[in-house]
Motif scaffolding. Structure first.
Motif, short mmCIF file in Angstrom:
data_model
loop_
_atom_site.label_atom_id
_atom_site.label_comp_id
_atom_site.label_asym_id
_atom_site.label_seq_id
_atom_site.Cartn_x
_atom_site.Cartn_y
_atom_site.Cartn_z
N GLU A 1 0.81 -1.23 0.00
CA GLU A 1 0.00 0.00 0.00
C GLU A 1 0.84 1.27 0.00
OE1 GLU A 1 -3.84 0.45 2.16
OE2 GLU A 1 -3.09 -1.30 3.26
N GLN A 2 2.15 1.14 -0.01
CA GLN A 2 3.01 2.32 0.08
C GLN A 2 2.80 3.23 -1.13
OE1 GLN A 2 4.84 3.23 2.60
NE2 GLN A 2 4.72 1.38 3.83
N VAL A 3 2.37 4.46 -0.87
CA VAL A 3 2.25 5.48 -1.91
C VAL A 3 3.15 6.64 -1.53
CG1 VAL A 3 -0.06 4.89 -2.73
CG2 VAL A 3 0.18 6.38 -0.73
N ARG A 4 3.37 7.53 -2.47
CA ARG A 4 4.25 8.67 -2.20
C ARG A 4 3.41 9.92 -1.90
NH1 ARG A 4 9.54 9.38 -5.66
NH2 ARG A 4 10.32 8.11 -3.92
N ALA A 5 3.72 10.56 -0.79
CA ALA A 5 3.02 11.79 -0.39
C ALA A 5 3.13 12.84 -1.50
CB ALA A 5 3.61 12.31 0.91
N PRO A 6 2.06 13.61 -1.73
CA PRO A 6 0.92 13.81 -0.81
C PRO A 6 -0.13 12.73 -0.79
CG PRO A 6 0.62 15.14 -2.76
CD PRO A 6 1.96 14.51 -2.90
N ARG A 7 -0.03 11.72 -1.65
CA ARG A 7 -0.97 10.61 -1.51
C ARG A 7 -0.75 9.92 -0.16
NH1 ARG A 7 0.20 10.05 -7.09
NH2 ARG A 7 -1.68 10.06 -8.38
N LEU A 8 -1.84 9.41 0.39
CA LEU A 8 -1.79 8.60 1.60
C LEU A 8 -2.61 7.35 1.37
CD1 LEU A 8 -2.35 11.37 4.33
CD2 LEU A 8 -0.18 10.26 3.74
N PRO A 9 -2.30 6.26 2.05
CA PRO A 9 -3.13 5.06 1.92
C PRO A 9 -4.57 5.34 2.31
CG PRO A 9 -1.05 4.52 3.00
CD PRO A 9 -1.13 6.03 2.91
N LEU A 10 -5.48 4.54 1.79
CA LEU A 10 -6.90 4.71 2.09
C LEU A 10 -7.15 4.58 3.60
CD1 LEU A 10 -8.46 2.59 -0.79
CD2 LEU A 10 -8.22 5.08 -0.68
N TYR A 11 -8.22 5.26 4.05
CA TYR A 11 -8.48 5.35 5.49
C TYR A 11 -9.98 5.37 5.73
CZ TYR A 11 -8.77 7.56 10.12
OH TYR A 11 -9.07 7.86 11.42
N GLY A 12 -10.40 4.81 6.86
CA GLY A 12 -11.77 4.92 7.31
C GLY A 12 -12.78 4.26 6.41
N GLU A 13 -13.93 4.91 6.23
CA GLU A 13 -15.02 4.33 5.45
C GLU A 13 -14.62 4.09 3.99
OE1 GLU A 13 -18.51 6.73 5.81
OE2 GLU A 13 -18.72 6.40 7.98
N GLU A 14 -13.80 4.97 3.46
CA GLU A 14 -13.34 4.83 2.08
C GLU A 14 -12.56 3.51 1.93
OE1 GLU A 14 -11.68 8.12 -1.01
OE2 GLU A 14 -10.53 7.87 0.84
N ARG A 15 -11.69 3.25 2.85
CA ARG A 15 -10.90 2.01 2.84
C ARG A 15 -11.80 0.79 3.01
NH1 ARG A 15 -5.71 0.16 3.98
NH2 ARG A 15 -5.65 -1.82 5.11
N THR A 16 -12.73 0.89 3.93
CA THR A 16 -13.65 -0.23 4.18
C THR A 16 -14.44 -0.57 2.94
OG1 THR A 16 -13.82 0.39 6.52
CG2 THR A 16 -15.57 -1.00 5.62
N ALA A 17 -14.89 0.44 2.21
CA ALA A 17 -15.69 0.21 1.01
C ALA A 17 -14.87 -0.50 -0.08
CB ALA A 17 -16.23 1.54 0.48
#
Length: 304
Positions: free
Chosen positions: A267-283
């Motif tokens: 899941e490693q992405v380069r900032a400013p991207r960040l890995p998915l989080y919260g409800e978005e990740r769950t979906a």
């Protein structure tokens, strides 16, 4: 230099370590999975490859490492997405030096060039490299459309040979074929309409979810190619919820999360991207897990 514009060419994700350096070893794991599945080419440093965050040095490492790994078994293309014509020409020349067999070329970045400026930009790059070029036509994301009239002007350059057709209008495949025949090869660039585009005459598929599901992607291409459309449709219908992860502003994070589930990435992405989080990740996890539960058994699709 000749390049056969056909088949599945993954737009590969770029792998990073937790320290934000290139993870070449993990990248090669994914490349090997693509080769094992039977892909027909590899595209480096595109949108999915987080091109805008890569340094010139990193792009050259990706190119040379991939060229050395595949040993000519499939063509290696590098994406060019630069702000200036001068920088784009330099990138094309470096790609040629590094052993790339082709280029995917975007319009100028940041500045929204007019039709005349866009054509001049493409022609300038084409005239300064011998590599075959695929123009990336994606007006939805990059706000510049390469029209049929612009292609008419561009095709005086013999090394402009293909288009990554990402207007999301399937009828554009027919318009291109009616206008240019085989002179301009069509590589569909939108996962969710890939099968329809192939049936309508696209020669190949610059794919995204292939990064996590290489065998399924290549199977769809190979089956439709020999007229086994019902089998291709069956796999494609299963695939569609996953493919829809590609037409999303967070396509990079989505597809990298899918790669984790198929053990082909992180899941490693380069900032400013960040890995998915919260409800978005769950979906997104729900889509991936549901697909894996009913993952289809593929027919023998190689050497059809």
């Amino acid at each position: 230099m000749n390049l056969e514009w056909k088949g599945v060419m993954p737009a590969l994700t770029t792998k990073f370590t937790a320290d934000d350096t290139l993870d070449v070893d993990l990248f090669k794991v994914n490349v090997q999975a693509q080769l094992d599945a039977g892909v027909h080419g590899l595209v480096l440093g595109g949108t999915l490859g987080e091109a805008s965050t890569l340094s010139e040095h990193e792009k050259r490492i990706l190119t040379t490492e991939t060229v050395a790994m595949v040993k000519g078994s499939v063509p290696v293309l590098i994406n060019i997405a630069e702000q200036t014509t001068k920088a784009a020409i330099l990138a094309a020349q470096q790609a040629e030096e590094d052993g790339a067999q082709g280029l995917m070329l975007l319009p100028p970045m940041r500045y929204k060039s007019c039709d005349r400026e866009t054509v001049a930009y493409f022609k300038a790059v084409a005239s300064n490299t011998t590599l075959p070029i695929m123009i990336y036509n994606n007006p939805i994301d990059y706000k510049i459309e390469v029209t049929l009239e612009m292609f008419e002007a561009l095709l005086v350059c013999n090394n402009i040979q293909a288009v990554k057709e990402s207007t999301r209008d399937i009828t554009n495949v027919t318009r291109i074929k009616n206008r240019f025949g085989d002179r301009l090869k069509v590589m569909t660039g939108v996962d969710t309409i890939a099968l329809e585009s192939l049936i309508m005459g696209a020669e190949g598929w610059i794919a995204g979810l292939v990064c996590a599901f290489p065998a399924e992607t290549v199977a769809i291409y190979e089956l439709q190619k020999v007229g086994r459309i019902k089998e291709a449709i069956h796999i494609f219908r299963w695939f569609l919820p996953l493919l829809e992860l590609d037409i999303n502003p967070k396509l990079v994070q989505n597809i990298k999360l899918a790669e984790v589930y198929t053990q082909l990435g992180s899941e490693q992405v380069r900032a400013p991207r960040l890995p998915l989080y919260g409800e978005e990740r769950t979906a997104v996890i729900k889509v991936i897990e549901q697909a894996l539960k009913v993952r289809p058994k593929l027919p023998e699709y190689k050497n059809l």
